[in-house]
Design an enzyme around this catalytic site. Structure first.
Site, PDB file in Angstrom:
ATOM      1  N   TYR A 109     -13.263   6.531  -7.316  1.00 21.14           N
ATOM      2  CA  TYR A 109     -11.992   5.815  -7.443  1.00 21.14           C
ATOM      3  C   TYR A 109     -10.901   6.682  -6.851  1.00 21.14           C
ATOM      4  O   TYR A 109     -10.847   7.888  -7.094  1.00 21.14           O
ATOM      5  CB  TYR A 109     -11.676   5.547  -8.924  1.00 21.14           C
ATOM      6  CG  TYR A 109     -10.319   4.908  -9.134  1.00 21.14           C
ATOM      7  CD1 TYR A 109     -10.186   3.525  -9.235  1.00 21.14           C
ATOM      8  CD2 TYR A 109      -9.165   5.693  -9.208  1.00 21.14           C
ATOM      9  CE1 TYR A 109      -8.956   2.941  -9.400  1.00 21.14           C
ATOM     10  CE2 TYR A 109      -7.922   5.108  -9.365  1.00 21.14           C
ATOM     11  CZ  TYR A 109      -7.816   3.730  -9.465  1.00 21.14           C
ATOM     12  OH  TYR A 109      -6.584   3.160  -9.620  1.00 21.14           O
ATOM     13  N   GLU A 197      -4.742   1.348  -4.173  1.00 21.84           N
ATOM     14  CA  GLU A 197      -5.945   1.600  -4.948  1.00 21.84           C
ATOM     15  C   GLU A 197      -7.166   1.361  -4.073  1.00 21.84           C
ATOM     16  O   GLU A 197      -7.305   0.294  -3.485  1.00 21.84           O
ATOM     17  CB  GLU A 197      -5.966   0.659  -6.153  1.00 21.84           C
ATOM     18  CG  GLU A 197      -7.082   0.952  -7.115  1.00 21.84           C
ATOM     19  CD  GLU A 197      -7.089  -0.031  -8.271  1.00 21.84           C
ATOM     20  OE1 GLU A 197      -6.695   0.355  -9.374  1.00 21.84           O
ATOM     21  OE2 GLU A 197      -7.502  -1.180  -8.065  1.00 21.84           O
TER      22      GLU A 197
END
Ligand code: GDP
Ligand code: MN
Length: 393
Positions: A109, A197
């Site tokens: 991530y 993101e």
């Protein structure tokens, strides 16, 4: 303002961030053509909506032939995708992204956000990327690594190395990861982003990092200087009431209560919502009519607030400095007549030309409820909603 995944990937690619080969499509035939064009023998067809959680909801599908790409695109396009971020109604899929499928070895991530507490851009990373990142943050918060960026220095190499080490991106992957982080940061800063993101940031094939998903959102207040971003706007993904309002210079945000609010000034609008809540009510919206609100603007404000079918009463709270209470009053009368308003309208006026404003409301012989101050107004609007509920029962 949010953009679609394919737009975020195009943008990141222009900054040198590696993304899968792919293209957007608006129809099943176009999806097949895109798949043909990019080649390969396996593709992913991804629903493009402004919400995450698509993988778990069936919005990301693998296809092993051109015909399958066409079939999957046909199923997705025009259907509504319900994810944990869309609400029960879901979002209508109007575009899909076709990409060459990636052979994912591990998912990380990577995110950039603005940390409001320290007022700085913060890099967030985790070795546990993928569709369960929310669970990771909740159950094993130590696996979420943060690094704050000094705006004067920018994101520095040593900071990237610190983060890459902490998530286990070592060896050959480290310089790749450092470059990638710095490129995402540059894009973020250049384009006045609020959030970026990449989840998953994946290790694929022969140890290459690839941004398999990308989400970005941008500061609305910077759009005047971000033409490229502004052109990516997809109004069909936004609340039509909010789009309507911004076209009339009104700052409107839909909420889930039943008391419509029309207020001048963002601070007073927040205070009004607090006062309603304090009296046991729930605001249906935030609305700032701004300074110098003309009767037309007030009418538009009433019209937009009433587009929300949940609204059972409206509270108008004006503390006129630049505004004029007589204009507001004229606008309200115009709105009452032209919109045939049936719900109770509670009005609190103060400031410039207040006597004149009150006189105009008084002589109009329409059913306004007037209030002396904010507290009184909030109490009255909550009582009006309860009374309406009592009548309905
Ligand atoms: P999200 O659920 O809305 O965040 O959509 P993502 O784009 O992140 O896709 C969800 C999941 O699908 C990812 O975490 C991956 O595990 C998987 N996925 C997406 N694209 C590919 C791909 O090209 N290859 C493989 N093997 N998996 C993929
Ligand atoms: Mn994702």
């Amino acid at each position: 303002m949010n953009i679609h995944e394919y737009q975020a990937k195009d943008l990141l690619k222009s900054y040198g961030v590696p993304v899968p080969v792919g293209g957007a499509a608006y129809s099943d035939a176009q999806a097949a053509a895109v798949a043909e064009e990019i080649g390969g023998d396996q593709w992913v067809v991804k629903a493009q909506i402004h919400a995450g959680g698509r993988g778990k909801a069936g919005g990301v599908r693998v296809a092993s032939s051109i015909d399958e790409v066409r079939e999957v695109a046909d199923v997705l396009l025009g259907s509504r995708l319900v994810t944990h971020q869309t609400g029960p109604g879901g979002s209508l899929i109007q575009r899909v992204l076709i990409e060459q499928a990636s052979q994912i070895k591990k998912e990380y991530y990577l995110g950039l956000v603005i940390d409001r507490a320290c007022q700085r851009i913060t890099l967030i990373a985790s070795s546990e990327g993928g569709v369960d990142i929310e669970e990771v943050a909740k159950n094993t918060p130590e696996k979420i690594i943060r690094e704050t960026v000094d705006p004067a220095l920018g994101l520095l190499d040593f900071q990237c190395r610190k983060v890459t080490c902490a998530v286990g991106l070592t060896g050959k992957l480290m310089p790749q990861a450092v470059r990638l982080m710095k490129r995402v940061y540059r894009c973020f800063r250049d384009k006045d982003a609020l959030q970026a993101e990449i989840n998953p940031l994946a290790i694929v094939g022969d140890d290459k990092l690839l941004a398999v998903d990308a989400k970005m959102s941008f500061d609305d207040n910077a759009l005047y200087r971000q033409n490229l971003i502004n052109e990516m706007r997809d109004l069909s993904e936004e609340d039509p009431k909010e789009v309507d309002a911004s076209g009339h210079g009104l700052n409107y945000i839909a909420l889930d209560g039943n008391i419509g609010c029309i207020v001048n000034g963002a601070g007073l609008a927040m205070a009004t919502m607090d006062a309603i809540t304090l009296h046991g009510g729930r605001p249906a919206n935030f609305l700032d009519v701004g300074g110098g609100a003309s009767p037309e603007k007030v009418t538009n404000a009433c019209r937009i607030v009433l587009q929300d079918g949940n609204v059972k009463a409206i509270l108008v709270n004006i503390f006129a400095g630049i505004n004029r209470c007589d204009w507001i009053a004229r606008g309200l009368i115009q709105a009452m007549r032209s919109l045939n308003i049936k719900v109770p309208l509670i009005v609190r006026l103060a400031g410039t030309n207040v006597e004149e404003g009150r006189e105009i409301l008084h002589t109009a012989e329409l059913s306004f409820v007037t209030a002396e101050n904010l507290d009184d107004a909030a109490a009255k609007v909550v009582a009006a909603v309860s009374a309406a509920r009592g009548k309905a029962a």
